[in-house]
Design an enzyme around this catalytic site. Structure first.
Site, PDB file in Angstrom:
ATOM      1  CG  ASP A  49      -2.299   0.415   1.004  1.00 52.41           C
ATOM      2  OD1 ASP A  49      -2.474   1.503   0.443  1.00 52.41           O
ATOM      3  OD2 ASP A  49      -3.224  -0.352   1.346  1.00 52.41           O
ATOM      4  CG  ASP A  98      -4.792   5.557   0.940  1.00 54.88           C
ATOM      5  OD1 ASP A  98      -5.652   4.682   1.143  1.00 54.88           O
ATOM      6  OD2 ASP A  98      -4.768   6.649   1.539  1.00 54.88           O
ATOM      7  CD  GLU A 126      -9.064   4.381  -1.672  1.00 56.41           C
ATOM      8  OE1 GLU A 126      -9.983   4.001  -0.949  1.00 56.41           O
ATOM      9  OE2 GLU A 126      -8.152   5.133  -1.267  1.00 56.41           O
ATOM     10  CG  HIS A 184      -9.085  -1.726   4.319  1.00 54.92           C
ATOM     11  ND1 HIS A 184      -8.806  -1.757   2.973  1.00 54.92           N
ATOM     12  CD2 HIS A 184      -8.750  -0.478   4.742  1.00 54.92           C
ATOM     13  CE1 HIS A 184      -8.319  -0.588   2.602  1.00 54.92           C
ATOM     14  NE2 HIS A 184      -8.272   0.203   3.657  1.00 54.92           N
ATOM     15  CG  ASP A 185     -11.615   1.578   3.324  1.00 53.50           C
ATOM     16  OD1 ASP A 185     -11.184   1.565   4.490  1.00 53.50           O
ATOM     17  OD2 ASP A 185     -10.972   2.053   2.370  1.00 53.50           O
TER      18      ASP A 185
HETATM   19  C1  NOJ Z   1      -8.426   4.853   1.909  1.00 53.10           C
HETATM   20  C2  NOJ Z   1      -8.133   3.699   2.783  1.00 53.10           C
HETATM   21  O1  NOJ Z   1      -8.550   2.536   2.154  1.00 53.10           O
HETATM   22  C3  NOJ Z   1      -8.818   3.963   4.099  1.00 53.10           C
HETATM   23  O2  NOJ Z   1      -8.792   2.846   4.938  1.00 53.10           O
HETATM   24  C4  NOJ Z   1      -8.162   5.158   4.746  1.00 53.10           C
HETATM   25  O3  NOJ Z   1      -8.879   5.510   5.900  1.00 53.10           O
HETATM   26  C5  NOJ Z   1      -8.133   6.353   3.803  1.00 53.10           C
HETATM   27  N1  NOJ Z   1      -7.792   6.015   2.464  1.00 53.10           N
HETATM   28  C6  NOJ Z   1      -7.129   7.369   4.267  1.00 53.10           C
HETATM   29  O4  NOJ Z   1      -5.827   6.909   4.036  1.00 53.10           O
END
Ligand code: NOJ
Length: 557
Positions: free
Chosen positions: A98, A202, A252, A323-324
């Protein structure tokens, strides 16, 4: 010419904190991952995306990095990490790290310096600005943090505010400063030289802000998303560093459109290999935390738009979980309220079939391969994620009457749902840790765990193995055209892939009911994958699909 191995990859996401604890401190770690490498190889995946494992004060579980070149103490050492990479490579598994460089931690030495004075050499590594109002204490503009509230924090010592699009412990890095871009290039090179095979970038669409940081629409998004220099910065990183290695990148990209995704991933553009778009997950939520009724037609439309839109022009990423995001069986399947375990398994297999026969690089999130589910939240204290905590704090301050709604919405949407410890077996703490796990184990571990799944030929895990093996050797899945059928159906998701005279027909029943169906293609066909043992009319044209049934037929003439 860019290497294309990512097009054939099947990527497994590890959220290290919750994957496997090897030393009993209740926190997953790198030696825990090493213990499970054979499990991953056996599953058939070809690459791992590892969520951040760098040094971090963990305000946002590692997405706030205080040293980009070292490993978080709780996770182990750089020597452990090296052993893990070697173990992956021995097993033919690549490693994608990441890369969190839109922001750092406020405990990173750059920020610590930056805060010291206005003329500190690191001041311009971040965005500092005078505030509004007589005393200058009002935020400089209307930008909102992605987690709610203003995106600015005031610093008494220098009388200025700094920008943070996430928590106040995640200050945004100023990519307009060439030194920052050089630092990022150096970090990327450092890990590539240590053998990593790629990066998941990210919130990469936020790295270029409109100069002067003016007010924007609503929460200011149009001033920092896909900003004016984004393509130049990504192209620079590609030419300066990435192009020199056999590596891939996935950005992302919340809010990205098909047209923008082509700009990011078109090969000739030399920016990113691929992006994560969010439209299919946003099809049943607003602003990440507000649930919206699942509407299969809306979701299918998004799938098809992306399949058709990127075909031959860019490259898709296929995912339902990370994970989100909440667990997909809890999220997309709302007519099996979790009481029937047979149907949970069937729906988990169906969801896998629905997504992974599309064109693009597949990602599976730890636990998805055994059909892990959301948890039950009984009180606010059950929520540990910084996003949920921020929401509760804002509700308390500005709209206490919304507390009940926030509890309900977050129970469905909370990121904690995906972050419970991995369920390895039916023993203590689901086999995740000998100590007290940092976060609670889902109560259903006694029957949802990898041990149980290994022994059950009809498990979700064994279905994933089959699916991954089929996909690996399939030219049609990699290259074939895509056509959605029965677009008007609210219950079925059916599509056809075609390449070199061969066709795959993928049929998915999203409902907990039997549905009569007529096979829309004629010709000899073979059933190459399905989630029921007793298949109704395997060779006939008129069939009855069982609840959550999936079938994949191959037509070879
Ligand atoms: C995206 C990540 O997937 C998430 O978990 C994180 O809180 C935010 N970016 C900030 O880095």
């Amino acid at each position: 010419m860019r290497e294309q191995w990512f097009k054939d990859a099947f990527i497994y996401q590890i959220y290290p904190r919750s994957f496997k604890d090897s030393n009993g401190d209740g926190i997953g770690d790198i030696r825990g991952i090493i213990e499970k490498l054979d499990y991953l190889k056996d599953l058939g995946i070809t690459a791992v995306w590892l969520s951040p494992c760098y040094k971090s004060p963990n305000d946002d579980n590692g997405y706030d990095i205080s040293d980009y070149r070292d490993i978080m103490d709780e996770f182990g050492t750089l020597a452990d990490w090296k052993e893990m990479v070697a173990g992956m490579h021995e097993r033919g598994i690549k490693l994608i790290m990441d890369l969190v460089v839109n922001h750092s931690s406020d405990e990173h030495k750059w920020f610590v310096e930056s805060k010291k004075s206005k003329d500190n050499p690191y001041r311009d590594y971040y965005f500092w600005k005078k505030g509004r109002g007589k005393d200058g204490k009002k935020p400089p503009n209307n930008w909102m943090s992605r987690f709610g509230g203003t995106a600015w924090s005031y610093d008494e010592a220098t009388g200025e505010h700094y920008l943070h699009l996430f928590t106040k412990k995640q200050p945004d890095l100023n990519w307009d400063n060439p030194k920052v871009r050089e630092e990022v290039g150096g970090i990327v090179k450092y890990w590539l030289d240590l053998g990593v095979d790629g990066f998941r970038c990210d919130v990469i669409t936020y790295i270029s802000k409109v100069p002067g940081l003016p007010n924007g629409k609503l929460a200011g998004d149009n001033m920092f998303t896909h900003g004016p220099n984004i393509h130049a910065y990504l192209h620079e990183l590609y030419t300066e560093v990435l192009s020199k290695y056999d590596c891939m990148t996935v950005g992302e990209a919340a809010g990205v459109t098909v047209e923008q995704a082509i700009l990011y991933t078109g090969e000739e553009r030399e920016e990113l290999s691929t992006v994560f778009q969010f439209e299919h997950v946003d099809a049943n939520s607003f602003l990440q935390i507000v649930p919206r009724k699942v509407d299969l037609k809306r979701t299918k439309k998004v799938f098809s738009k992306w399949q058709n839109g990127l075909h031959g022009k860019g490259w898709n990423s296929l995912y339902l979980e990370n994970h989100d995001q909440p667990r997909s069986v809890s999220r997309y399947i709302t007519d099996n309220p979790g009481t029937d375990d047979f149907l949970r398994k069937q729906s988990a297999k169906m969801l896998a079939t629905a997504i992974y026969f599309q064109q693009g690089t597949p990602y599976v999130y730890q636990g998805q391969e055994i059909g892990m589910t959301n948890i039950v939240f009984n009180s606010e204290a059950d929520h540990v994620d910084v996003l949920s905590k921020t929401v509760f704090a804002l509700v308390k301050k500005y709209a206490p009457f919304l507390k009940g709604y926030a509890m309900k919405a977050l129970a469905i949407r909370s990121r904690d749902n995906a972050r419970t410890p991995m369920q390895w077996n039916a023993g203590k703490n689901a086999g995740f840790s000998d100590g007290e796990p940092w976060y609670r184990v889902n109560e259903n571990f006694a029957y949802i765990n990898t041990e149980e799944s290994k022994n059950d030929p009809d498990s979700v895990l064994n279905f994933y193995k089959k699916l991954i093996a089929i996909r690996k050797n399939s030219e049609i899945v990699r290259n074939g055209s895509y056509k959605e059928l029965f677009e008007e159906s609210k219950d079925l998701y059916v599509y056809l892939r075609e390449d070199g005279g061969k066709k795959l027909l993928i049929i998915n029943n999203f409902k907990n009911k039997e549905i009569p169906f007529t096979i829309p293609e004629s010709g000899e066909r073979s059933l190459i994958l399905g989630n029921y043992k007793d298949v109704d009319g395997e060779k006939e044209m008129n069939i009855i699909l069982k609840p959550y049934e999936s079938r994949v037929y191959l037509f070879e003439q």
